[in-house]
Write an enzyme that holds these catalytic residues in place. Structure first.
Site: not given
Ligand code: NDP
Ligand code: 8X3
Length: 254
Positions: A154, A61, A88, A184-185, A141, A16, A13, A158
């Protein structure tokens, strides 16, 4: 292994949010990055930014077990000795109560956050154990620990990631391979746009005025855990924005 010494880090991932920020942070620290995701154009842009010597793009994927295995078992020779895996890639879908959720969304979260993480881990772990060093960093998370309305599956995924991280630590006893669960939050990325089915306005409202964590904050947290001396294993890091804390447990009265 110090983060500033460099090595090879595989980040799922990386197209992004946290993953892209972590790729940039580790590249700046002298690491070579295996960057994965489904969006080839984003991977191409990352390679253009970091340089082809520093960044190997792998488009797959994580839900596709065969594609993950094929990509990671056939890494070019110079990229095989992965030092750090950052698991990630993941997502949340929806914020509805359980009795109104889409079953398809639930399955997508399970397939991505649990099974996808397992596919990648199982492919890279044997090499780390053989080499007697390595580090698996999982993105959990706060929802793996604390429940809130709408987090249902979700949060469950986690919680799995947290307990799997502990199980990995137990299994890897004596191997020299470290495991860290990052929890993270609220953090501003594409996370909420994805969660709300592409509704960018709804996502923007969630973050408005919240001083949420930034992807760079999580990248720095990961870099710190990895930079600790080899005899130090940071097991869990819970990190929230200062603006986020705990709420009362509600009591419904008849
Ligand atoms: P983003 O949506 O910004 O990024 C998610 C990334 O995951 C993208 O690069 C996407 O790439 C990749 N991804 C999603 N599904 C797939 C798949 N099926 N196969 C391959 N790649 C995949 O989210 P965040 O950066 O915020 O999140 C990253 C991680 O952190 C996640 O696990 C999320 O649950 C966790 N998290 C996020 C929080 C938040 O508040 N943002 C808080 C706590 C944890 P692409 O679409 O190109 O495949
Ligand atoms: C996501 C954290 O606080 O946005 O993993 O639900 S929160």
């Amino acid at each position: 292994q110090s983060a500033s010494c460099g090595g090879i880090v595989c980040i799922t991932g990386a197209t992004a949010g946290f993953g892209a920020a972590t790729a940039r942070r580790f590249a700046a620290d002298g690491w070579r990055i295996i960057a994965t995701g489904r969006r080839q154009d984003r991977l191409d842009a990352l390679v253009a930014e970091l340089g082809a010597d520093s960044c190997l793009p792998l488009c797959f994927d994580v839900r596709d077990a065969a594609a993950v295995q094929n990509a990671l078992e056939n890494l070019p020779e110079a990229w095989r000795a992965v030092d750090v895996l950052v698991n990630n890639a993941g997502l949340a879908l929806g914020l509805e109560p359980a009795h109104r959720c889409s079953l398809d969304d639930w399955m997508t979260m399970v397939d991505t956050n649990i099974k996808g993480l397992l596919h990648v881990t199982r492919a890279l772990l044997p090499g780390m154990v053989e080499r007697g060093r390595g580090h698996v960093v999982n993105l959990g998370s706060i929802t793996g620990t604390y429940a809130y309305p709408g987090a249902n599956v979700y949060g469950g995924t986690k919680a799995f990631v947290m307990q799997f991280s502990r199980g990995l630590r137990a299994d890897l006893h004596g191997t020299g391979v470290r495991v860290t669960n990052i929890e993270p939050g609220l953090a501003e990325s594409e996370f909420s746009v994805v969660r709300f089915g592409g509704d960018a306005d709804r996502a923007a409202k969630l973050y408005a005025g919240a001083s949420a964590l930034r992807p760079e904050d999580i990248a720095a947290t990961i870099a710190w855990a990895v930079s600790c001396p080899a005899h130090v294993n940071v097991s869990r890091i819970e990190v929230m924005p200062t603006s986020q804390s705990f709420g009362a447990l509600p009591v419904h009265r008849a």
